[in-house]
Design a protein around this motif. Structure first.
Motif, PDB file in Angstrom:
ATOM      1  N   ALA A 279       0.822  -1.207   0.000  1.00  0.00           N
ATOM      2  CA  ALA A 279       0.000   0.000   0.000  1.00  0.00           C
ATOM      3  C   ALA A 279       0.856   1.257   0.000  1.00  0.00           C
ATOM      4  CB  ALA A 279      -0.937   0.001   1.207  1.00  0.00           C
ATOM      5  N   VAL A 280       2.000   1.210   0.666  1.00  0.00           N
ATOM      6  CA  VAL A 280       2.900   2.367   0.704  1.00  0.00           C
ATOM      7  C   VAL A 280       3.367   2.702  -0.714  1.00  0.00           C
ATOM      8  CG1 VAL A 280       5.089   3.251   1.589  1.00  0.00           C
ATOM      9  CG2 VAL A 280       3.630   1.823   3.045  1.00  0.00           C
ATOM     10  N   LEU A 284       2.177   6.224  -2.632  1.00  0.00           N
ATOM     11  CA  LEU A 284       3.187   7.199  -3.061  1.00  0.00           C
ATOM     12  C   LEU A 284       3.135   7.413  -4.574  1.00  0.00           C
ATOM     13  CD1 LEU A 284       6.245   6.201  -0.832  1.00  0.00           C
ATOM     14  CD2 LEU A 284       4.709   8.154  -0.566  1.00  0.00           C
ATOM     15  N   TYR A 285       2.981   6.339  -5.312  1.00  0.00           N
ATOM     16  CA  TYR A 285       2.945   6.474  -6.770  1.00  0.00           C
ATOM     17  C   TYR A 285       1.706   7.238  -7.217  1.00  0.00           C
ATOM     18  CZ  TYR A 285       3.177   5.379 -11.725  1.00  0.00           C
ATOM     19  OH  TYR A 285       3.244   5.492 -13.095  1.00  0.00           O
ATOM     20  N   LEU A 286       0.536   6.878  -6.671  1.00  0.00           N
ATOM     21  CA  LEU A 286      -0.698   7.535  -7.095  1.00  0.00           C
ATOM     22  C   LEU A 286      -0.739   9.000  -6.659  1.00  0.00           C
ATOM     23  CD1 LEU A 286      -3.433   4.785  -6.596  1.00  0.00           C
ATOM     24  CD2 LEU A 286      -2.208   5.426  -8.672  1.00  0.00           C
ATOM     25  N   PHE A 314      -6.588   5.571   3.200  1.00  0.00           N
ATOM     26  CA  PHE A 314      -5.612   5.474   4.284  1.00  0.00           C
ATOM     27  C   PHE A 314      -6.304   5.522   5.643  1.00  0.00           C
ATOM     28  CE2 PHE A 314      -3.003   7.710   7.446  1.00  0.00           C
ATOM     29  CZ  PHE A 314      -1.924   6.829   7.535  1.00  0.00           C
ATOM     30  N   LEU A 315      -7.248   6.442   5.791  1.00  0.00           N
ATOM     31  CA  LEU A 315      -7.933   6.587   7.076  1.00  0.00           C
ATOM     32  C   LEU A 315      -8.797   5.375   7.399  1.00  0.00           C
ATOM     33  CD1 LEU A 315      -8.988  10.360   6.894  1.00  0.00           C
ATOM     34  CD2 LEU A 315      -7.122   9.349   8.237  1.00  0.00           C
TER      35      LEU A 315
END
Length: 369
Positions: A279-280, A284-286, A314-315
């Motif tokens: 997910a990280v 970051l890419y998106l 994320f939340l």
């Protein structure tokens, strides 16, 4: 007989959106039907997540009906007997209704897609300018039939994780194709040919998201959401003990290893940790991609939508862990992934349309059938 009853139920549900589209006093009925089908497919995906998260996938342990009937009302005696025999089992009246409502709505989506196909082929025969090949809705119908087959196997194979995950991915593929068709039928106010060079980057972002959704589906179908009980650490460690071999063995029963043993906690941790770590990379890419693409006027709204959905994802993802997987948050996280996919499909379509020689469909050229 009960198959005919099921078909009539799906038809009756589909008549509501069909009636809404046909009473609108304008010439864009086909486009509105496609958009409405796309929206309802998104709702169906979220309801499918709700069905899975409430353990209702086996609320009716046969397919396509419920104990060989078209309604839990008719199967009341069988459901009551199953619940009495195993009160903590997968069958109850509430779960049966959740499962059957999911099936009813899926059949209604199928009716809407059949309506699209009929309209498109009729327009082809009568040479009406619909600006879409009838093979589009025909291919979508084949996709939903495949999706239905995996829905059946989800039940008959007792929620086998690889089948349930594939069922989810096919649902998202259906949403993506419908979203592309809806975007294709909708005029874009302005296009910037300079955006065309971002097509490989946008396509790669979509691929990354699909992989992440597949990992998320694997977490959900294996009930590995709470394998890590803290954040950002996983059980107090950055790299906890994990068993990737058992965690990512695809062809196995729910809660079991490929050898038939009970799956270990380390295997569930491996599933959760992989989804969280990847997910990280995706976030970051998106973020980088959306910030770059929002500079183009025709891409600004979907790019802003991607930024907003990344924050929401994320939340909700973090809240699933911290709040111990509350149902509304889990459903919102599933729905957020579907919306994010739809936004990236829209971005990819608009970038593809920015290439020289590719033009959007003028609104006045789209006519009803």
């Amino acid at each position: 007989m009960f198959l005919l009853q099921l078909g009539l139920i799906g038809l009756c549900i589909a008549l509501l959106p069909l009636s809404y589209v046909w009473v609108k006093a304008d010439d864009d009925k086909f486009r509105k039907l496609v958009w409405l089908t796309t929206f309802l497919t998104l709702d169906l995906i979220m309801f499918g997540g709700f069905t899975r998260l409430t353990d209702s996938g086996l609320g009716c342990p046969d397919w396509p009906g419920c104990y060989g009937t078209s309604s839990p009302f008719i199967a009341h005696a069988q459901i009551a007997a199953a619940y009495q025999a195993m009160p903590t089992g997968p069958v109850s009246m509430v779960k049966a209704w959740i499962e059957m409502l999911h099936r009813y709505f899926a059949m209604a989506i199928g009716v809407l897609i059949i309506a699209q196909m009929v309209i498109a082929w009729t327009a082809r025969v009568k040479k009406r300018p619909l600006h879409v090949s009838p093979w589009w809705p025909t291919g979508i119908l084949l996709l939903i039939l495949l999706q239905g087959a995996f829905g059946a196997w989800t039940v008959t194979l007792k929620l086998q994780p690889v089948i349930v995950t594939t069922h989810l991915l096919l649902g998202l593929a259906l949403l993506g194709v419908l979203g592309w068709l809806a975007a294709r039928m909708t005029p874009i106010p302005s296009l910037d040919t300079a955006a065309a060079r971002w097509m490989p980057a946008a396509a790669f972002g979509l691929i990354l998201l699909v992989v992440q959704i597949a990992l998320g589906g694997w977490v959900s179908t294996n009930y590995a959401v709470l394998a890590c009980t803290d954040f950002p650490l996983c059980n107090g460690q950055w790299v906890p003990p994990m068993n990737f071999e058992h965690g990512f063995h695809l062809w196995r029963a729910l809660g079991m290893t490929g050898d038939g043993d009970v799956i270990s906690q380390d295997a569930l941790v491996a599933i959760h940790w992989t989804h969280r770590t990847f997910a990280v990379v995706v976030v970051l890419y998106l973020l980088w991609l959306a910030l770059r693409l929002r500079r183009f006027e025709s891409l600004r709204k979907p790019a802003n939508g991607v930024l907003l959905m990344i924050v929401i994802q994320f939340l909700t993802g973090m809240s699933n862990i911290v709040l111990q997987w509350p149902l509304p948050v889990a459903v919102a996280h599933n729905g957020g992934a579907a919306i994010l996919l739809l936004l990236l499909v829209m971005l990819n379509f608009r970038i593809s349309s920015s290439r020289p020689g590719r033009a959007a469909v003028p609104a006045r050229d789209v006519v009803s059938a």
